[in-house]
Design a protein around this motif. Structure first.
Motif, PDB file in Angstrom:
ATOM      1  N   ARG A 102      75.543  29.326  82.749  1.00 13.73           N
ATOM      2  CA  ARG A 102      76.359  30.544  82.763  1.00 13.73           C
ATOM      3  C   ARG A 102      76.162  31.337  84.045  1.00 13.73           C
ATOM      4  N   ARG A 103      74.939  31.351  84.565  1.00  9.65           N
ATOM      5  CA  ARG A 103      74.648  32.109  85.777  1.00  9.65           C
ATOM      6  C   ARG A 103      73.609  31.361  86.592  1.00  9.65           C
ATOM      7  N   ALA A 104      73.483  31.766  87.842  1.00  8.17           N
ATOM      8  CA  ALA A 104      72.563  31.069  88.739  1.00  8.17           C
ATOM      9  C   ALA A 104      71.632  32.045  89.437  1.00  8.17           C
ATOM     10  N   GLU A 105      70.393  31.585  89.639  1.00  8.76           N
ATOM     11  CA  GLU A 105      69.483  32.281  90.537  1.00  8.76           C
ATOM     12  C   GLU A 105      69.598  31.601  91.889  1.00  8.76           C
ATOM     13  N   VAL A 106      69.755  32.401  92.943  1.00  6.58           N
ATOM     14  CA  VAL A 106      70.015  31.839  94.257  1.00  6.58           C
ATOM     15  C   VAL A 106      68.961  32.297  95.259  1.00  6.58           C
ATOM     16  N   GLY A 157      78.996  15.963  86.385  1.00  6.98           N
ATOM     17  CA  GLY A 157      78.203  16.470  85.268  1.00  6.98           C
ATOM     18  C   GLY A 157      77.211  17.530  85.705  1.00  6.98           C
ATOM     19  N   ALA A 158      76.581  17.327  86.859  1.00 10.13           N
ATOM     20  CA  ALA A 158      75.616  18.307  87.362  1.00 10.13           C
ATOM     21  C   ALA A 158      76.302  19.615  87.700  1.00 10.13           C
ATOM     22  N   ARG A 159      77.485  19.526  88.336  1.00 14.64           N
ATOM     23  CA  ARG A 159      78.214  20.753  88.680  1.00 14.64           C
ATOM     24  C   ARG A 159      78.606  21.514  87.409  1.00 14.64           C
ATOM     25  N   ILE A 160      79.015  20.785  86.382  1.00 14.50           N
ATOM     26  CA  ILE A 160      79.436  21.438  85.141  1.00 14.50           C
ATOM     27  C   ILE A 160      78.259  22.112  84.462  1.00 14.50           C
ATOM     28  N   ARG A 161      77.121  21.452  84.434  1.00 14.59           N
ATOM     29  CA  ARG A 161      75.955  22.032  83.746  1.00 14.59           C
ATOM     30  C   ARG A 161      75.394  23.241  84.472  1.00 14.59           C
ATOM     31  N   GLU A 162      75.739  23.391  85.758  1.00 14.67           N
ATOM     32  CA  GLU A 162      75.362  24.609  86.473  1.00 14.67           C
ATOM     33  C   GLU A 162      76.153  25.814  85.947  1.00 14.67           C
ATOM     34  N   ASP A 163      77.390  25.583  85.563  1.00 17.16           N
ATOM     35  CA  ASP A 163      78.247  26.643  85.019  1.00 17.16           C
ATOM     36  C   ASP A 163      79.369  25.974  84.228  1.00 17.16           C
ATOM     37  N   TYR A 164      79.307  26.089  82.909  1.00 15.73           N
ATOM     38  CA  TYR A 164      80.270  25.394  82.061  1.00 15.73           C
ATOM     39  C   TYR A 164      81.693  25.914  82.234  1.00 15.73           C
ATOM     40  N   LEU A 165      81.852  27.082  82.842  1.00 20.83           N
ATOM     41  CA  LEU A 165      83.200  27.575  83.107  1.00 20.83           C
ATOM     42  C   LEU A 165      83.951  26.639  84.053  1.00 20.83           C
ATOM     43  N   LEU A 202      79.810  30.257  76.678  1.00 19.38           N
ATOM     44  CA  LEU A 202      80.476  31.198  77.579  1.00 19.38           C
ATOM     45  C   LEU A 202      81.027  32.395  76.824  1.00 19.38           C
ATOM     46  N   SER A 203      81.117  33.513  77.516  1.00 17.53           N
ATOM     47  CA  SER A 203      81.659  34.726  76.903  1.00 17.53           C
ATOM     48  C   SER A 203      83.171  34.608  76.729  1.00 17.53           C
ATOM     49  N   ALA A 204      83.693  35.356  75.761  1.00 16.81           N
ATOM     50  CA  ALA A 204      85.133  35.372  75.522  1.00 16.81           C
ATOM     51  C   ALA A 204      85.883  35.907  76.737  1.00 16.81           C
ATOM     52  N   GLU A 205      85.282  36.839  77.463  1.00 18.51           N
ATOM     53  CA  GLU A 205      85.946  37.409  78.642  1.00 18.51           C
ATOM     54  C   GLU A 205      86.174  36.335  79.712  1.00 18.51           C
ATOM     55  N   ARG A 206      85.145  35.531  79.975  1.00 17.09           N
ATOM     56  CA  ARG A 206      85.263  34.506  81.017  1.00 17.09           C
ATOM     57  C   ARG A 206      86.256  33.426  80.608  1.00 17.09           C
ATOM     58  N   ILE A 207      86.187  33.016  79.350  1.00 16.24           N
ATOM     59  CA  ILE A 207      87.119  31.998  78.871  1.00 16.24           C
ATOM     60  C   ILE A 207      88.550  32.519  78.915  1.00 16.24           C
ATOM     61  N   GLY A 208      88.755  33.735  78.398  1.00 20.04           N
ATOM     62  CA  GLY A 208      90.093  34.307  78.369  1.00 20.04           C
ATOM     63  C   GLY A 208      90.698  34.430  79.750  1.00 20.04           C
ATOM     64  N   SER A 209      89.903  34.856  80.709  1.00 21.24           N
ATOM     65  CA  SER A 209      90.408  35.009  82.073  1.00 21.24           C
ATOM     66  C   SER A 209      90.899  33.684  82.634  1.00 21.24           C
ATOM     67  N   GLU A 210      90.121  32.620  82.427  1.00 24.81           N
ATOM     68  CA  GLU A 210      90.516  31.307  82.941  1.00 24.81           C
ATOM     69  C   GLU A 210      91.753  30.766  82.242  1.00 24.81           C
ATOM     70  N   ASP A 271      93.671  29.837  67.137  1.00 21.33           N
ATOM     71  CA  ASP A 271      93.000  31.121  66.921  1.00 21.33           C
ATOM     72  C   ASP A 271      92.557  31.711  68.244  1.00 21.33           C
ATOM     73  N   ALA A 272      93.460  32.453  68.883  1.00 23.80           N
ATOM     74  CA  ALA A 272      93.133  33.047  70.178  1.00 23.80           C
ATOM     75  C   ALA A 272      92.091  34.144  70.053  1.00 23.80           C
ATOM     76  N   SER A 273      92.036  34.796  68.905  1.00 22.62           N
ATOM     77  CA  SER A 273      91.166  35.958  68.759  1.00 22.62           C
ATOM     78  C   SER A 273      89.684  35.589  68.727  1.00 22.62           C
ATOM     79  N   SER A 274      89.359  34.367  68.318  1.00 22.99           N
ATOM     80  CA  SER A 274      87.948  34.020  68.149  1.00 22.99           C
ATOM     81  C   SER A 274      87.267  33.648  69.465  1.00 22.99           C
ATOM     82  N   ARG A 275      88.027  33.114  70.447  1.00 18.50           N
ATOM     83  CA  ARG A 275      87.393  32.658  71.687  1.00 18.50           C
ATOM     84  C   ARG A 275      87.947  33.314  72.942  1.00 18.50           C
TER      85      ARG A 275
END
Length: 385
Positions: A102-106, A157-165, A202-210, A271-275
């Protein structure tokens, strides 16, 4: 080279920011979407910059030239330089130290290649100098960009696991930029299928935006079909079905309508409201669209009561379900109805009527006026009293 007509390349304000950071020898580059879109001959992307200077150095250099600096994301190496009222994000070259999906330390670094390797897709890992020279540190970004090929950097797969979005971003970028003739990268689809469960974190906000951005593409049908094939669609929109999406997009295009993500979301069902966290306004619009499929309200009345956008969406949904073609002329009565104004006011029926009787009579006259296709005048309606 970046095409010379590119707006940010010849903008003196943008160039003054670049000069301010480079004045003591630091390097600054345009990066990501603005470079990608310039290569593709597109416009409108936000201008992002990257530098080997630290946030503190960027701040000092910019302020020395009289610019305001806002530490908008300084923990991640980003500051915003404000020049003549416009903000420009400048981010120090970074490499990932730790990620959790979800997030990264850089950590900051002076290496462009390391900065490029932490990005998602090869066509987003392009850099350009202030005078428009393109730099492709991975060696494949420019080729993939010109081919309109969406490819994860190194191991998908590695790129996805860094951020599932990045699963949703893959399909969004496919909808907006890919050559549809190329289809999906098999390695990417395998990696998405194997990691689709990560979308649950992932949060609903991030999913909804995408999802909203994806559905706003000219034709997202192929991308959404890919989401269904990989298992990603049911993770973010449980109960959805892609059957209606293609017909709806086709009808929108036949009518000359701009792609409406809310209409397309209604076509998908589920069900758009749940995710997806939608705004109150968008959620209400979506509910009304879905209700318009089953209720008996005439399309013109929907236009009068709720506006042209909702009515045109209802028209498309009903036609799609009935497998009926539509012509642009079908929109003309909806445009007229959306501008119609009921010519009777309560005062026109007073003092003879009041209270519930007044309200009932106003409603009856309004129904009569709507049934006349909004043609009856005030005088004609009152003459029937």
């Amino acid at each position: 080279m970046i095409p010379p007509q590119t707006a940010w390349l010849k903008d003196p304000v943008v160039q003054s920011v670049c000069h301010a950071i480079a004045v003591e020898g630091a390097n600054i580059y345009f990066v990501g979407g603005c470079v990608r879109d310039a290569v593709l001959g597109l416009g409108g992307s936000d201008i992002d910059m990257a530098s080997d200077a630290t946030p503190q150095q960027v701040t000092r250099l910019a302020e020395a030239q009289g610019f305001k600096v806002v530490p908008t994301g300084i923990d991640h190496g980003t500051v915003t330089v404000v020049a003549e009222g416009t903000g420009f994000e400048i981010t120090t070259f970074r490499k990932d130290v730790k990620t959790d999906g979800r997030r990264a330390e850089v950590a900051f670094c002076g290496d462009m290649k390391s900065d490029a390797e932490r990005r998602d897709f090869t066509l987003n890992a392009l850099y350009a100098t202030a005078d428009g020279q393109i730099i492709d540190p991975l060696g494949s970004g420019l080729r993939d960009c010109l081919a309109r090929r969406i490819r994860f950097i190194e191991d998908a797969g590695a790129r996805i696991r860094e951020d599932y979005l990045r699963i949703l971003r893959y399909f969004r970028f496919h909808a907006w930029y890919a050559d549809p003739e190329q289809g999906f990268c098999p390695d990417a689809m395998d990696a998405i299928a194997q990691n689709a469960e990560g979308l649950e974190s992932l949060s609903a906000e991030r999913i909804g935006s995408e999802i909203c951005k994806l559905l706003a593409a000219h034709d997202p049908t192929q991308a959404v079909a890919g989401m269904q094939q990989s298992g990603a669609l049911q993770r973010v929109l449980p109960g959805s079905d892609i059957t209606m999406l293609g017909p709806v997009v086709h009808l929108e295009q036949a009518l000359g309508l701009h792609g409406n993500w809310r209409l397309r979301l209604a076509a998908l069902g589920g069900d758009a409201s749940s995710r997806l966290r939608l705004s109150r306004k968008d959620a209400q619009f979506l509910d009304r669209l879905r209700n318009s499929i089953s209720d008996m309200m005439p399309i013109a009345e929907i236009a009068y009561r709720h506006g042209f956008e909702l009515a045109s969406g209802a028209l498309v949904l009903r036609a799609g379900l009935a497998n009926q073609p539509l012509e642009p002329a079908a929109l003309l009565p909806l445009k007229a109805a959306s501008k119609a104004r009921f010519p009777i006011a309560a005062k026109d029926l007073m003092p003879g009527l009041s209270g519930k009787a007044l309200g009932a009579r106003l409603a009856a006259l309004e129904r009569l006026w709507i049934a006349s296709d909004f043609r009856l005048t005030r005088e004609q309606l009152l003459a029937g009293e």
